[in-house]
Scaffold this motif. Structure first.
Motif, PDB file in Angstrom:
ATOM      1  N   VAL A  44      -3.972 -10.052   0.086  1.00  0.00           N
ATOM      2  CA  VAL A  44      -4.664  -9.349   1.061  1.00  0.00           C
ATOM      3  C   VAL A  44      -5.962  -8.707   0.402  1.00  0.00           C
ATOM      4  O   VAL A  44      -7.057  -8.717   1.036  1.00  0.00           O
ATOM      5  N   LEU A  45      -5.762  -8.533  -0.814  1.00  0.00           N
ATOM      6  CA  LEU A  45      -6.998  -7.791  -1.567  1.00  0.00           C
ATOM      7  C   LEU A  45      -6.952  -7.979  -3.093  1.00  0.00           C
ATOM      8  O   LEU A  45      -5.731  -7.826  -3.579  1.00  0.00           O
ATOM      9  N   LYS A  46      -8.041  -8.498  -3.793  1.00  0.00           N
ATOM     10  CA  LYS A  46      -8.174  -8.807  -4.918  1.00  0.00           C
ATOM     11  C   LYS A  46      -9.289  -8.084  -5.576  1.00  0.00           C
ATOM     12  O   LYS A  46     -10.419  -8.475  -4.978  1.00  0.00           O
ATOM     13  N   VAL A  47      -9.263  -6.966  -6.436  1.00  0.00           N
ATOM     14  CA  VAL A  47     -10.456  -6.342  -6.673  1.00  0.00           C
ATOM     15  C   VAL A  47     -10.436  -5.906  -8.340  1.00  0.00           C
ATOM     16  O   VAL A  47      -9.594  -5.833  -8.887  1.00  0.00           O
ATOM     17  N   ALA A  48     -11.642  -6.065  -8.728  1.00  0.00           N
ATOM     18  CA  ALA A  48     -11.920  -5.379 -10.183  1.00  0.00           C
ATOM     19  C   ALA A  48     -12.514  -4.123  -9.886  1.00  0.00           C
ATOM     20  O   ALA A  48     -13.472  -3.907  -9.090  1.00  0.00           O
ATOM     21  N   PRO A  52     -17.694  -1.959  -5.485  1.00  0.00           N
ATOM     22  CA  PRO A  52     -17.905  -0.986  -4.734  1.00  0.00           C
ATOM     23  C   PRO A  52     -16.728  -0.598  -3.994  1.00  0.00           C
ATOM     24  O   PRO A  52     -16.019  -1.438  -3.378  1.00  0.00           O
ATOM     25  N   LEU A  53     -16.597   0.658  -3.570  1.00  0.00           N
ATOM     26  CA  LEU A  53     -15.571   1.050  -2.624  1.00  0.00           C
ATOM     27  C   LEU A  53     -15.765   0.598  -1.454  1.00  0.00           C
ATOM     28  O   LEU A  53     -14.611   0.560  -0.667  1.00  0.00           O
ATOM     29  N   SER A  54     -16.912   0.153  -0.853  1.00  0.00           N
ATOM     30  CA  SER A  54     -16.904  -0.277   0.526  1.00  0.00           C
ATOM     31  C   SER A  54     -16.298  -1.372   0.837  1.00  0.00           C
ATOM     32  O   SER A  54     -16.022  -1.922   1.863  1.00  0.00           O
ATOM     33  N   SER A  55     -16.091  -2.455  -0.266  1.00  0.00           N
ATOM     34  CA  SER A  55     -15.385  -3.319  -0.277  1.00  0.00           C
ATOM     35  C   SER A  55     -13.844  -3.426  -0.339  1.00  0.00           C
ATOM     36  O   SER A  55     -13.148  -4.475  -0.357  1.00  0.00           O
ATOM     37  N   ARG A  56     -13.196  -2.137  -0.602  1.00  0.00           N
ATOM     38  CA  ARG A  56     -11.652  -2.008  -0.632  1.00  0.00           C
ATOM     39  C   ARG A  56     -11.061  -1.458   0.593  1.00  0.00           C
ATOM     40  O   ARG A  56     -10.608  -0.444   0.645  1.00  0.00           O
ATOM     41  N   ILE A  57     -11.255  -2.470   1.605  1.00  0.00           N
ATOM     42  CA  ILE A  57     -10.676  -2.037   2.922  1.00  0.00           C
ATOM     43  C   ILE A  57      -9.414  -2.829   2.991  1.00  0.00           C
ATOM     44  O   ILE A  57      -9.364  -4.066   2.843  1.00  0.00           O
ATOM     45  N   GLU A 144      -7.623   5.811  -9.531  1.00  0.00           N
ATOM     46  CA  GLU A 144      -8.553   5.131  -9.073  1.00  0.00           C
ATOM     47  C   GLU A 144      -8.333   4.661  -7.443  1.00  0.00           C
ATOM     48  O   GLU A 144      -7.171   4.400  -7.319  1.00  0.00           O
ATOM     49  N   THR A 145      -9.213   4.941  -6.899  1.00  0.00           N
ATOM     50  CA  THR A 145      -9.074   4.524  -5.235  1.00  0.00           C
ATOM     51  C   THR A 145      -8.854   3.168  -5.389  1.00  0.00           C
ATOM     52  O   THR A 145      -9.685   2.175  -5.677  1.00  0.00           O
ATOM     53  N   LEU A 146      -7.913   2.728  -4.854  1.00  0.00           N
ATOM     54  CA  LEU A 146      -7.249   1.080  -4.619  1.00  0.00           C
ATOM     55  C   LEU A 146      -7.993   0.601  -3.166  1.00  0.00           C
ATOM     56  O   LEU A 146      -8.460  -0.461  -3.180  1.00  0.00           O
ATOM     57  N   ALA A 147      -7.693   1.272  -2.142  1.00  0.00           N
ATOM     58  CA  ALA A 147      -8.180   0.959  -0.742  1.00  0.00           C
ATOM     59  C   ALA A 147      -8.313   2.010   0.245  1.00  0.00           C
ATOM     60  O   ALA A 147      -7.470   2.997   0.236  1.00  0.00           O
ATOM     61  N   PHE A 148      -9.030   1.724   1.171  1.00  0.00           N
ATOM     62  CA  PHE A 148      -8.937   2.540   2.350  1.00  0.00           C
ATOM     63  C   PHE A 148      -8.287   1.980   3.625  1.00  0.00           C
ATOM     64  O   PHE A 148      -8.387   0.614   3.851  1.00  0.00           O
TER      65      PHE A 148
END
Length: 151
Positions: A44-48, A52-57, A144-148
């Motif tokens: 559901v979420l793949k992030v480097a 930006p944090l706004s894309s980590r929903i 590290e903030t992973l997701a909101f």
């Protein structure tokens, strides 16, 4: 005389090129930390971490109590999960609502699993708070903030 100057210039150029290959040929390859979050086995979420944090929903609207959140965090320097790993659920002001500790990550055991049931229970008690997941380890002590979380 001209022949000697040309050969000295050639020798200096060859030495410089050899030195560059030697220095840059043995430097470690660094990249970015990255992570994947799956709901059960669906990504559901793949992030480097440079995103930006706004894309980590993380949308959890359709999640059931029996579902599992699976998180794989990969450190750029080790290419595996970290040591002394933990994930925190935080409220609006950064206050820690719950902390989960996990075994050290290895190539065969990198997944950190959190029951959706726990997140739903914590959400009920903090209905007016924005909740977020944060990862920390020995390699990344500040975290590290992973997701909101969005329900």
């Amino acid at each position: 005389m001209q022949q000697i100057k040309s050969s000295h210039a050639f020798i200096k150029m060859f030495t410089l090129i050899t030195l560059c290959f030697t220095v840059f040929g043995f430097t470690p390859k660094f990249g970015l930390d990255s992570y994947e979050i799956s709901l059960n086995n669906k990504l559901v979420l793949k992030v480097a971490v440079n995103q930006p944090l706004s894309s980590r929903i993380l949308q959890l609207a359709g999640a059931k109590q029996s579902d599992q959140l699976r998180i794989n965090y990969t450190h750029c320097t080790t290419k595996t999960g970290g040591t002394s790993r933990s994930i925190e659920l935080r409220g609006n002001k950064g206050n820690v609502l719950k902390k989960w500790a996990f075994a050290d990550g290895t190539h065969s055991n990198e997944t950190m699993t959190i029951a959706i049931k726990e997140l739903l229970l914590l959400r009920k008690g903090n209905a007016h708070h924005d909740l977020s997941l944060h990862y920390a380890s020995h390699e990344l002590p500040k975290g590290e903030t992973l997701a909101f979380l969005k329900y």
